[in-house]
Design a protein around this motif. Structure first.
Motif, mmCIF file in Angstrom:
data_model
loop_
_atom_site.group_PDB
_atom_site.id
_atom_site.type_symbol
_atom_site.label_atom_id
_atom_site.label_comp_id
_atom_site.label_asym_id
_atom_site.label_seq_id
_atom_site.Cartn_x
_atom_site.Cartn_y
_atom_site.Cartn_z
ATOM 1 N N ALA A 539 -11.769 -127.640 -1.239
ATOM 2 C CA ALA A 539 -11.382 -127.503 -2.645
ATOM 3 C C ALA A 539 -10.357 -126.386 -2.797
ATOM 4 O O ALA A 539 -9.336 -126.540 -3.468
ATOM 5 N N PHE A 540 -10.619 -125.276 -2.140
ATOM 6 C CA PHE A 540 -9.711 -124.126 -2.221
ATOM 7 C C PHE A 540 -8.344 -124.475 -1.636
ATOM 8 O O PHE A 540 -7.301 -124.218 -2.247
ATOM 9 N N ALA A 541 -8.367 -125.105 -0.444
ATOM 10 C CA ALA A 541 -7.106 -125.398 0.227
ATOM 11 C C ALA A 541 -6.285 -126.398 -0.567
ATOM 12 O O ALA A 541 -5.068 -126.259 -0.675
ATOM 13 N N VAL A 542 -6.951 -127.380 -1.154
ATOM 14 C CA VAL A 542 -6.213 -128.368 -1.943
ATOM 15 C C VAL A 542 -5.556 -127.696 -3.140
ATOM 16 O O VAL A 542 -4.397 -127.964 -3.459
ATOM 17 N N ALA A 543 -6.302 -126.783 -3.769
ATOM 18 C CA ALA A 543 -5.717 -126.068 -4.909
ATOM 19 C C ALA A 543 -4.450 -125.348 -4.475
ATOM 20 O O ALA A 543 -3.446 -125.331 -5.183
ATOM 21 N N GLN A 544 -4.499 -124.748 -3.282
ATOM 22 C CA GLN A 544 -3.336 -124.011 -2.798
ATOM 23 C C GLN A 544 -2.228 -124.964 -2.356
ATOM 24 O O GLN A 544 -1.052 -124.729 -2.599
ATOM 25 N N LEU A 545 -2.622 -126.035 -1.668
ATOM 26 C CA LEU A 545 -1.614 -126.931 -1.115
ATOM 27 C C LEU A 545 -0.868 -127.705 -2.195
ATOM 28 O O LEU A 545 0.265 -128.126 -1.970
ATOM 29 N N SER A 546 -1.505 -127.858 -3.360
ATOM 30 C CA SER A 546 -0.776 -128.564 -4.401
ATOM 31 C C SER A 546 0.489 -127.791 -4.764
ATOM 32 O O SER A 546 1.507 -128.384 -5.117
ATOM 33 N N ALA A 547 0.428 -126.469 -4.641
ATOM 34 C CA ALA A 547 1.629 -125.653 -4.862
ATOM 35 C C ALA A 547 2.693 -126.037 -3.839
ATOM 36 O O ALA A 547 3.883 -126.124 -4.147
ATOM 37 N N CYS A 548 2.257 -126.269 -2.600
ATOM 38 C CA CYS A 548 3.201 -126.576 -1.537
ATOM 39 C C CYS A 548 3.838 -127.939 -1.755
ATOM 40 O O CYS A 548 5.039 -128.122 -1.556
ATOM 41 N N LEU A 549 3.018 -128.900 -2.176
ATOM 42 C CA LEU A 549 3.558 -130.236 -2.449
ATOM 43 C C LEU A 549 4.617 -130.157 -3.548
ATOM 44 O O LEU A 549 5.694 -130.743 -3.445
ATOM 45 N N LEU A 550 4.290 -129.381 -4.564
ATOM 46 C CA LEU A 550 5.234 -129.169 -5.655
ATOM 47 C C LEU A 550 6.529 -128.578 -5.105
ATOM 48 O O LEU A 550 7.628 -128.987 -5.473
ATOM 49 N N ALA A 551 6.370 -127.588 -4.202
ATOM 50 C CA ALA A 551 7.536 -126.920 -3.628
ATOM 51 C C ALA A 551 8.403 -127.910 -2.861
ATOM 52 O O ALA A 551 9.631 -127.873 -2.943
ATOM 53 N N CYS A 552 7.772 -128.812 -2.099
ATOM 54 C CA CYS A 552 8.546 -129.808 -1.357
ATOM 55 C C CYS A 552 9.267 -130.730 -2.326
ATOM 56 O O CYS A 552 10.438 -131.056 -2.154
ATOM 57 N N ALA A 553 8.538 -131.137 -3.353
ATOM 58 C CA ALA A 553 9.113 -132.082 -4.305
ATOM 59 C C ALA A 553 10.309 -131.470 -5.021
ATOM 60 O O ALA A 553 11.264 -132.161 -5.371
ATOM 61 N N LEU A 554 10.259 -130.148 -5.241
ATOM 62 C CA LEU A 554 11.365 -129.494 -5.949
ATOM 63 C C LEU A 554 12.423 -128.985 -4.987
ATOM 64 O O LEU A 554 13.611 -129.054 -5.266
ATOM 65 N N GLY A 555 11.973 -128.454 -3.844
ATOM 66 C CA GLY A 555 12.877 -127.742 -2.941
ATOM 67 C C GLY A 555 13.929 -128.645 -2.340
ATOM 68 O O GLY A 555 15.098 -128.259 -2.222
ATOM 69 N N ILE A 556 13.546 -129.865 -1.953
ATOM 70 C CA ILE A 556 14.499 -130.753 -1.291
ATOM 71 C C ILE A 556 15.637 -131.157 -2.242
ATOM 72 O O ILE A 556 16.806 -130.948 -1.917
ATOM 73 N N PRO A 557 15.312 -131.660 -3.442
ATOM 74 C CA PRO A 557 16.431 -131.952 -4.358
ATOM 75 C C PRO A 557 17.212 -130.708 -4.761
ATOM 76 O O PRO A 557 18.430 -130.767 -4.907
ATOM 77 N N LEU A 558 16.514 -129.585 -4.899
ATOM 78 C CA LEU A 558 17.214 -128.352 -5.278
ATOM 79 C C LEU A 558 18.239 -127.981 -4.208
ATOM 80 O O LEU A 558 19.383 -127.644 -4.517
ATOM 81 N N GLY A 559 17.807 -128.033 -2.945
ATOM 82 C CA GLY A 559 18.712 -127.704 -1.848
ATOM 83 C C GLY A 559 19.925 -128.612 -1.864
ATOM 84 O O GLY A 559 21.071 -128.157 -1.756
ATOM 85 N N LEU A 560 19.692 -129.907 -2.040
ATOM 86 C CA LEU A 560 20.798 -130.869 -2.059
ATOM 87 C C LEU A 560 21.732 -130.585 -3.223
ATOM 88 O O LEU A 560 22.955 -130.560 -3.069
ATOM 89 N N ALA A 561 21.118 -130.339 -4.396
ATOM 90 C CA ALA A 561 21.937 -130.109 -5.584
ATOM 91 C C ALA A 561 22.780 -128.857 -5.413
ATOM 92 O O ALA A 561 23.987 -128.861 -5.691
ATOM 93 N N LEU A 562 22.166 -127.791 -4.908
ATOM 94 C CA LEU A 562 22.913 -126.546 -4.709
ATOM 95 C C LEU A 562 24.052 -126.764 -3.732
ATOM 96 O O LEU A 562 25.186 -126.362 -3.961
#
Ligand SMILES: Nc1ncnc2c1ncn2[C@@H]1O[C@H](COP(=O)(O)OP(=O)(O)O)[C@@H](O)[C@H]1O
Ligand SMILES: [Mg+2]
Lengths: 614, 245, 168
Positions: A539-562
């Motif tokens: 439960a704890f790890a999933v709570a933390q990893l959801s942040a990471c999933l969010l980061a992947c979902a945002l980071g890849i398009p952000l990198g491309l856009a930049l």
């Protein structure tokens, strides 16, 4: 000192002493962010319009004009004198406000640092010219016979300093200094290397070892914008069957230079900016985490009669002291480290680097340090002050806001209907209940992932920086040097990305430790209800990893856009789907490792002390 | 009658400075199904520790413990957790609801843990909340519940899997007199329904719910008596009149 | 008084003094005559024995001491857990006496008493549970319950006091 102030400073000092470890970590993170910010600002300024700065510093030309003997032509001395005169006449053309030359340009074989090298030799006066006088980066200008000034990149690449000797066309010359100028790319970007000598030295060179007899003038115009019109109007004015005439407007040089710089400025600019951004984010997360831990104390202090205003002061004084220390340390460290970057910067940008610190930039660094601290302090402190005293005393450390329960609950139900295992659903709910926390966690990682994407995209775009095929054949040594330089930049880029990811991982670990602290009670309750240690960890790890999933979902398009927004001539990024998947997988793995430690510690903790009523 | 709890030589020692703290020391205890037992004693005498031992939140340093005829003192954390889900319900002084979950979500959580289908778990949770008169607060987060409501939700959560044994630690310690009264009624109802109950408390009213009183001192049970006398209503009234005369 | 004598023989005025100490502020209202009246009553009942001692300086001549019958009486009194009506001074005296004579453990007395009180409280509470209709009668029962609760709480205070006493 009035008693209230004394009390406040004493409490602030106590706060620092109470958790020295945390305060030290916070100070370290703040210092890191101020240091990287200092460096990033200096690097950015070095990369800001480097050509224009050098042009300005050298009082550079707006138009230059060359006469070169045509292939197979054998101009007599009179032909040369005539061509020279035609060039010199341009100096008096309408619109010209200043000029220098005609100067001679020769090609000769020399020996620099024991290595035989092709050289481009410019012959200039010992006295400084009105237009296009090269900008010294070390030593002094030509002052006597048999002295030479080396182009800065040539000198630094081949490790030659003022006082050394080099041989040109068989003649041994003493190096007086190193210099840069706008119409010469730093060695080895556009070989051969350039040196400057005086007319009298030139006359002593062995004529047999010297080739090519080009003459040129440098002109400054009253209206620089009209340089191209000027070229169009005058390029026909020199007609000679022995000589070819060329005339260029300053804009051409500038564009060529910027084209070469794109790669470097993206590599350095992004690395610096994002590193600074991420370290600032780290510091902010730490400040906020520390604040959350102090909320209970806020209640206690208020209960004994400390006013909300005084409370905010206590926090502010503590953090302002940290911010001031961090600003001083960061500026000093930045100023000391920056010279190490000077050489690659000069070669990359073809212009001298910026000053390590300016007043403006120091103010920005100090401002950011204070801003981070104030941002982290004022909001929670005000919230603590607004909370009823009783609530902050009785309520456990971090009450989530109650007002959002309806929406989050619906989201939670949605995840529930996905038929995930219960611990995972609990983790996701926890993450959804604290969206701010999740987003803050994700932010750092997003930057790291974006940086990796930028690096990967850039990696495929090094062609513009390379020599042409013809040049590579003619100058194999320089091609190797250039490849080396390119590798250096690539290394800076990927080291930056690695550092970003490492920082993001540290961020994640720190955030996870705070989260573990905070969720310890919930974990204990879950255990009392019959959840196994493994389930609570999931439960704890999933709570933390959801942040990471969010980061992947945002980071890849952000990198491309930049990347695409600044890539310009480099063209948009082209990466395979497999690359994206790999980046996401590696990020998740890294993140999982970073949060695993606190999660495991959490599972090992005895639960009863957390359930005891104090 | 079947035996729910059987303990002998049960001890829990904590390392203290110097000599170890004997929080629970050599306790022999048998609790039959349907018994309501209260535990009293000065604070620090080890009542909470005993409760935690019986519910598997702490491991005994020594001694034997059986729960429903099964030896449990050597169980692993995970095995205890699985056992606890079905067989033990905890109620704490500080309520210990999960802040991120609404009242009804808190209650259905143990049901979901044992694998009850979500709809059935929700239905059961709502039934219990209704029985305990907090159904109107089902969608609220714990931060918005009063103490009495919180404790009733916590009790509902402890009951949702119809556990063999309900362990309460100072259930009224955080409640005002009125909320205590409400909770007492519920606890008395549980006793009437023959729910096996262990009530650790300072409050005489809570202690008087039980059929049996354990007095603890320095980690040991020093007194174990029945409180229920088989008096008729008339005799009881006469007796009470006698006290006041 | 008997308890104090059971510990060691004493003159009447000494006894008065000790009694006043044990009762604290309540001892202040003790009537000196009452002590002598009670002593002679107990002497007649055979619980104490007075020995005439020649002593010029003292105002009274008798030293009292507990007889075996007196000691038995005392033990029976200590074991009796019926509960006094208003001020639980008698139970307090029992604790003092138990501690002074070593005839009983104060903690055990407290446990005994608590058990008894909780039994009563339980009965009252069950009666309340059984018929919640009759309001006036309920109020009476509630009063009883509250008094019983207060007494249990007071026992807790006694317990703390006597435990603290142990450690001193
Ligand atoms: N985790 C622990 N570590 C050390 N000592 C503890 C721990 N938990 C309880 N104790 C000690 O054990 C004794 C009994 O505690 P506890 O069972 O909480 O008492 P009670 O609930 O009766 O007030 C106390 O002296 C307490 O200090
Ligand atoms: Mg306790």
């Amino acid at each position: 000192m009035p008693p209230a102030v004394r009390l406040i400073t004493r409490l602030a000092w106590r706060n620092v002493r109470h958790r020295p470890w945390q305060a030290a970590l916070l100070l370290f993170a703040l210092c890191l962010s101020t240091s990287t910010l200092t460096l990033a600002l200096a690097v950015n300024e070095s990369g800001t319009a480097p050509w224009d700065r050098l042009h300005e510093a050298t009082n550079g030309f707006h138009v230059d004009a060359f006469v070169t003997p045509r292939r197979d032509a054998a101009p007599t001395d009179e032909d040369v004198a005539r061509a020279r005169q035609q060039l010199a006449d341009l100096r008096n053309a309408p619109g010209v406000v200043a000029a220098s030359g005609p100067w001679r340009l020769l090609y000769a074989t020399g020996e620099v640092a024991g290595k035989p090298t092709e050289l481009r030799v410019q012959v200039r006066d010992a006295s400084p010219a009105a237009v296009g006088q090269p900008l010294l980066t070390s030593g002094s200008w030509l002052d006597a016979e048999d002295t030479v000034v080396l182009e800065d990149g040539l000198a630094s690449t081949l490790h030659v300093k003022p006082g050394d000797t080099v041989a040109i066309a068989g003649r041994s010359l003493t190096v007086r200094g190193t210099a840069m100028t706008v119409n010469v790319f730093p060695y080895p970007i556009d070989p051969p290397g350039t040196v400057w000598i005086t007319t009298s030295t030139a006359q002593r060179l062995d004529p047999a070892a010297v080739a090519g007899e080009t003459e040129f003038v440098e002109l400054r115009l009253s209206s620089p914008q009209d340089a191209e019109t000027f070229v169009a109007a005058h390029s026909g004015s020199i007609t000679d069957d022995q000589f070819r005439a060329d005339m260029h407007a300053w804009q051409m040089y500038r564009n060529a230079s910027n084209g070469k710089l794109e790669f470097v400025s993206i590599a350095l600019g992004f690395t610096g900016t994002m590193l600074a951004g991420l370290t600032i984010a780290t510091a902010a997360v730490l400040v906020a985490g520390r604040m959350a831990a102090q909320i209970r104390q806020v209640g206690t202090l208020k209960a004994v009669g400390v006013t909300p205003g005084q409370l905010t002061w206590i926090q502010l004084i503590e953090y302002l002291a940290l911010a001031a220390t961090a600003a001083i340390v960061g500026l000093t460290a930045g100023a000391l480290i920056f010279p190490l970057l000077a050489r690659p910067l000069r070669v990359a940008y073809g212009a001298p680097e910026a000053a390590p610190i300016t007043l403006n930039r120091a103010a920005i660094v100090a401002g950011v340090a204070v801003f981070v601290v104030v941002l982290g302090t004022v909001r929670p402190a005000l919230r603590g002050a607004r909370h009823s005293t009783l609530r902050s005393l009785v309520a456990n450390v971090h009450q989530p806001p109650a007002r959002r329960d309806y929406r989050a609950s619906r989201l939670a139900r949605l995840t529930g209907s996905l038929r995930l295992p219960l611990p995972a659903v609990l983790g996701i709910r926890a993450a959804l209940r604290r969206p701010g926390r999740t987003v803050a966690n994700a932010a750092g990682l997003t930057l790291g992932i974006a940086m990796v994407i930028i690096g990967l995209a850039l990696n495929g775009k090094t062609a513009d920086f390379r020599l042409t095929a013809a040049q590579e054949e003619a100058y194999p040594g320089e091609a190797a040097e250039l490849t080396g330089l390119l590798d250096q930049f690539r290394m800076i880029l990927f080291a930056g990305a690695a550092l970003l990811l490492a920082l993001a991982a540290v961020n994640a670990a720190v955030a996870a430790i705070f989260a573990a602290h905070e969720s310890a009670r919930n974990q204990a309750i879950l255990r009392a209800l019959g959840a196994t240690p493994r389930q609570t960890v999931i439960a704890f790890a999933v709570a933390q990893l959801s942040a990471c999933l969010l980061a992947c979902a945002l980071g890849i398009p952000l990198g491309l856009a930049l990347f695409n927004s600044v890539a310009g001539d480099l063209g948009s990024a082209q990466l395979s789907a497999r690359t994206y998947a790999a980046v996401a997988a590696v990020a998740l793995l890294l993140y999982a490792v970073a949060v695993a430690a606190p999660a495991r510690l959490l599972a090992k903790r005895p639960v009863t002390p957390l359930l005891a009523y104090e | 009658m079947t035996t729910v709890i059987q303990a002998s030589g049960l001890s829990r020692h904590y390392p203290g400075d110097g000599s170890p703290v004997r929080a629970v020391d050599d306790v022999r205890l048998v609790i039959e199904r349907g018994e309501a037992v209260s535990v009293m004693g000065p604070s620090g005498c080890g009542r909470s520790t005993l409760l935690h031992l019986l519910g598997g939140l702490e491991r005994p340093s020594a001694g034997e413990l059986t729960l429903d005829g099964r030896r449990v003192d050597g169980l692993s954390e995970a095995a205890w957790a699985r056992l606890r889900r079905r067989s033990v319900g905890f109620v704490f002084q500080a309520f210990h609801l999960i802040d991120e979950l609404s009242a009804v979500e808190n209650v259905e959580l143990p049901a979901l843990l044992v694998g009850t289908p979500p709809q059935a778990a929700r239905r059961r949770a709502m039934e219990l909340l209704e029985r305990l008169d907090v159904a109107d607060r089902a969608a609220h987060l714990p931060a918005r519940l009063s103490g009495g409501q919180s404790q009733r939700v916590a009790l509902a959560r402890a009951l949702v899997n119809e556990p063999l044994l309900v362990l309460t630690d100072e259930p009224t310690g955080n409640l005002d007199s009125h909320a205590t009264g409400e909770l007492l009624k519920i606890l008395a109802g549980l006793r009437e329904a023959h729910q096996t109950l262990l009530l650790v408390t300072h409050d005489p009213r809570v202690a008087a719910i039980a059929d049996r009183l354990l007095s603890m001192r320095d980690g040991a049970i020093v007194d174990d008596t029945r409180l229920d006398g088989g008096l008729s209503r008339q005799a009881a009234l006469a007796q009470i009149a006698g006290w006041d005369a | 008084m008997l308890a104090l004598l059971a510990k060691e023989p004493a003159h009447g005025y000494e006894l008065r003094h000790r009694l006043a100490r044990a009762l604290g502020p309540l001892g202040e209202v003790l009537n000196p005559g009452q002590v002598y009246v009670t002593l002679s009553r107990m002497e007649r009942a055979g619980l104490v024995r007075g020995d005439q001692v020649e002593q010029s300086a003292a105002p009274d001549k008798k030293v009292y001491e507990a007889t075996p019958a007196g000691r038995d009486h005392l033990a029976a009194w200590l074991a009796d857990s019926s509960w006094p009506k208003v001020a639980p001074a008698e139970f307090h005296l029992k604790l003092v006496a138990a501690a002074a004579t070593g005839l009983a453990d104060p903690s055990a007395l407290i446990d005994l008493q608590r058990r008894e009180l909780l039994r009563r409280l339980r009965k009252v509470q069950r009666l309340v549970e059984e018929d919640p209709g009759d309001l006036d009668g309920m109020l009476l029962l509630e009063g009883t319950a509250l008094r019983l609760q207060a007494d249990v709480r007071w026992l807790e205070a006694c317990e703390r006091r006597w435990r603290a006493g142990d450690k001193q």
